[in-house]
Motif scaffolding. Structure first.
Motif, PDB file in Angstrom:
ATOM      1  N   ASN A 182       0.820  -1.213   0.000  1.00  0.00           N
ATOM      2  CA  ASN A 182       0.000   0.000   0.000  1.00  0.00           C
ATOM      3  C   ASN A 182       0.850   1.257   0.000  1.00  0.00           C
ATOM      4  O   ASN A 182       0.497   2.263  -0.631  1.00  0.00           O
ATOM      5  N   VAL A 183       1.973   1.230   0.726  1.00  0.00           N
ATOM      6  CA  VAL A 183       2.850   2.387   0.749  1.00  0.00           C
ATOM      7  C   VAL A 183       3.447   2.632  -0.631  1.00  0.00           C
ATOM      8  O   VAL A 183       3.536   3.768  -1.116  1.00  0.00           O
ATOM      9  N   ASN A 187      -0.057   5.779  -3.675  1.00  0.00           N
ATOM     10  CA  ASN A 187      -0.067   7.026  -4.446  1.00  0.00           C
ATOM     11  C   ASN A 187       0.749   6.850  -5.716  1.00  0.00           C
ATOM     12  O   ASN A 187       1.560   7.706  -6.092  1.00  0.00           O
ATOM     13  N   TYR A 292       8.306   8.095   8.464  1.00  0.00           N
ATOM     14  CA  TYR A 292       7.179   7.317   7.947  1.00  0.00           C
ATOM     15  C   TYR A 292       7.345   5.830   8.260  1.00  0.00           C
ATOM     16  O   TYR A 292       6.366   5.142   8.566  1.00  0.00           O
ATOM     17  N   SER A 408      -3.630   9.625   3.047  1.00  0.00           N
ATOM     18  CA  SER A 408      -3.073   9.912   1.732  1.00  0.00           C
ATOM     19  C   SER A 408      -2.168  11.133   1.772  1.00  0.00           C
ATOM     20  O   SER A 408      -1.108  11.165   1.131  1.00  0.00           O
ATOM     21  N   GLN A 411       1.091  10.066   3.336  1.00  0.00           N
ATOM     22  CA  GLN A 411       1.881   9.291   2.385  1.00  0.00           C
ATOM     23  C   GLN A 411       2.595  10.185   1.388  1.00  0.00           C
ATOM     24  O   GLN A 411       3.754   9.960   1.048  1.00  0.00           O
ATOM     25  N   PHE A 415       6.321  10.227   2.308  1.00  0.00           N
ATOM     26  CA  PHE A 415       6.857   9.137   1.496  1.00  0.00           C
ATOM     27  C   PHE A 415       7.102   9.554   0.046  1.00  0.00           C
ATOM     28  O   PHE A 415       8.224   9.446  -0.463  1.00  0.00           O
TER      29      PHE A 415
END
Length: 483
Positions: A182-183, A187, A292, A408, A411, A415
C-alpha cells in the motif's frame, strides 16, 4: 456361476467372487484400480463396459449385480490381465459432446474471471475509452489540448483500477507486506506523474503537484466527508488515536517542508547556494522517510491495538459488504498482479503525454500552469479517494474517512515527496528540493492548522466540513488569479 463363464485360453484367468459374498480379493493377478475392461458379446459386435472399483481388488455391490445379470444371459465374459488392459480416456460419441465439454470449461473459466473482476466494476470505467484516445493523440501529434484532455480523463479510471489491484494484492499477503504494498502503490499515480515530470526537468511542476495533492486531500476530500456525513448524522465520533497520530504526522510534514524553504532564504546568494540547498533537502527527505517507517511500525506493531477500532467499526444501518472495499470480491493474486502491471504501464504512458501537453493546454484555455498543477492534476489521483471518503462517511465510518484523506496526505508528504528527492539524486543530474514557494508552504501550514483544529475534540459535523471545503475554494481561487 463360474461354470457359465468361458475364458479364452490365451488370456490369464481370474476367479470371480461368488454371488453370496459381498467382496472378494482377486488373486493371484490384480485388476487395474482405474477400470475393468470386459467384453460382453451376445452378438458378433462386442461392447466394452467399464466397471468402477472401490479399492484394490474390491467391487461395488452394483457391479456384482451387473456381473450376475450378464452371466444370467449366458454371455461370454472375458477378464483380461491388468497388464494387457489399455487405459483409455473419456470416449465421446460425437463432436457435440466434445463441444459441450469445451463450452462448459470455458463457462467455468469465464465465471471465475467475472467473480474476480466484480470489485473492479465502476461507473468510472466508461472513461476508459479515453485511454487509447489519449495515447493515440500523443503518438500522432494532435494538438496539446486534445492530448491533455484525453489523457487526463483516461487516468481517472486507471487510478481507480490501480488502487483496487493494490488492495487485492495486499489482501493476499500478511499485514507487514500488505502495508509495504500500500505504501509503494497507494499514491502510484502521483509518483508516476511526478517521475514523468522529473524526466522532463519540470521541478516546479513536481513541487506544485505535491503541494496540490496535500491540500486537496486535507481540505477538499476530508471536508467533503465531514460535510456529507454530517448531513446524515448529527455528530460522528473519531477515535482519539486516529486524530492524534494524524495531527502529529501532519505537523511534522509541515516542519519538514518549511525548514528547507527557510534555510534557502537564510543562505547568502553565492554560487554554492544551490548545492547547499539540495543537500539540505536530501537530509530532510531521509528524515521524512525514516519518520514514515517509524509510523508504520507504530501502527502495525507497537500500538496496533489503538487502531483496532477502525477495523471493528460496523454500522447496522449500512449492512455487511456495503462500505469497505475489504468486504468486496477480492481477485486472485495473479489476476490482481496482472491488472496492477497493466495499469502502471498505461498510467506511465498517459503521464508522459499529459506532462508534455501542459504548456499547450495552458495557452489554449488560458489557465496558469500553477493552477493546473495545484488544482487540476491532483484530481486524477484523488478522485477515487474523494468518492470513497464520502461514501464511508455517509455510513458513519468517519475514522475510515480520516484514514483515507489524512493518510493519503501523510503518504505524499512523508513518502512520495522525499522519495522523489532521493530518486532525483540517484538517476538525475538535476536534483529536486523541498524548497516549495513561500505561498505554497504557508498554505500547507494553515491547512494543517485548520484540520487539527477540527480534529481536536475527536468528533465531526457538517459545519466543520463546510469550513474545510471553503478553505480549499479560497486557495483554488488564489492559484487561479496568480497567473
Amino acid at each position: 456361476m463360474a461354470e457359465n463363464i468361458n475364458v479364452k485360453p490365451s488370456t490369464p484367468c481370474l476367479p470371480l467372487p461368488s454371488c453370496g459374498s459381498s467382496s472378494s480379493t482377486l488373486s493371484p493377478v490384480s485388476i487395474s484400480e482405474s477400470s475393468l475392461m470386459m467384453e460382453h458379446s451376445p452378438h458378433p459386435t462386442q461392447k466394452l463396459m467399464k466397471a468402477q472399483t472401490v479399492g484394490y481388488g474390491a467391487t461395488t455391490s452394483s457391479r456384482k449385480n451387473e456381473l450376475e445379470a450378464v452371466q444370467g444371459h449366458g454371455a461370454q465374459l472375458t477378464i483380461r490381465h491388468s497388464s494387457d488392459a489399455v487405459m483409455v480416456g473419456r470416449r465421446f460419441s460425437n463432436y457435440s459432446e466434445i463441444n459441450a465439454s469445451a463450452y462448459g470449461q470455458l463457462n467455468q473459466l469465464r465465471d471465475g474471471i467475472n467473480r474476480g473482476l466484480d470489485g473492479y466494476s465502476s461507473n468510472l470505467n466508461a472513461l476508459l475509452v479515453f485511454v487509447p484516445l489519449g495515447i493515440l493523440a500523443g503518438l500522432f501529434g494532435l494538438p496539446d489540448f486534445y492530448v491533455f484532455v484525453f489523457n487526463f480523463l483516461g487516468m481517472v479510471p486507471l487510478a481507480m483500477l490501480l488502487g483496487k489491484a493494490t488492495e487485492d494484492i495486499a489482501e493476499h499477503t500478511n499485514e507487514t507486506l500488505g502495508a509495504l504494498v500500500n505504501v509503494t502503490f497507494g499514491n502510484a499515480v502521483e509518483l508516476i506523474l511526478s517521475i514523468s515530470a522529473l524526466r522532463a526537468g519540470r521541478m516546479t511542476l513536481i513541487q506544485d503537484t505535491i503541494a496540490g495533492s496535500v491540500l486537496s486531500n486535507l481540505l477538499l476530500v476530508l471536508g467533503s466527508a465531514f460535510f456529507f456525513g454530517g448531513l446524515r448524522y448529527r455528530e460522528q465520533m473519531v477515535l482519539p488515536a486516529v486524530s492524534e497520530a494524524n495531527a502529529d504526522l501532519l505537523s511534522f510534514a509541515v516542519f519538514g517542508f518549511s525548514i528547507p524553504a527557510l534555510f534557502a532564504m537564510a543562505l547568502p546568494n553565492d554560487e554554492k547556494k544551490g548545492a547547499t540547498e539540495e543537500k539540505m533537502s536530501l537530509v530532510t527527505s531521509v528524515c521524512l522517510l525514516l519518520m514514515y517507517a517509524m509510523y508504520l511500525t507504530f501502527q502495525l506493531y507497537t500500538h496496533a491495538e489503538l487502531y483496532q477500532g477502525i477495523d471493528q467499526e460496523v454500522d447496522e444501518e449500512a449492512g455487511v459488504g456495503e462500505v469497505s472495499s475489504r468486504d468486496e470480491t477480492v481477485a486472485s493474486l495473479p489476476m490482481a498482479f496482472g491488472i496492477l502491471v497493466g495499469m502502471v504501464v498505461l498510467v506511465a504512458l498517459c503521464s508522459e503525454f499529459l506532462v508534455s501537453a501542459i504548456d499547450g493546454f495552458s495557452e489554449r484555455v488560458g489557465l496558469g500552469q500553477k493552477f493546473i498543477a495545484v488544482v487540476l492534476l491532483p484530481v486524477v489521483g484523488n478522485a477515487v479517494e474523494h468518492m470513497s471518503a464520502i461514501l464511508v462517511a455517509r455510513h458513519n465510518k468517519i475514522d475510515l474517512s480520516i484514514g483515507i484523506a489524512c493518510g493519503s496526505s501523510v503518504q505524499i508528504a512523508l513518502f512520495a515527496a522525499p522519495l522523489l528527492v532521493v530518486i532525483s539524486w540517484l538517476f538525475g543530474s538535476e536534483h529536486l528540493t523541498l524548497n516549495f514557494a513561500l505561498f505554497e508552504t504557508v498554505c500547507i501550514g494553515f491547512s494543517v492548522f485548520v484540520v487539527n483544529a477540527t480534529l481536536r475534540d475527536s468528533r465531526s459535523n457538517w459545519l466543520e466540513g463546510a469550513v474545510l471545503v471553503m478553505c480549499y475554494v479560497i486557495l483554488a481561487a488564489a492559484f487561479y488569479f496568480m497567473e
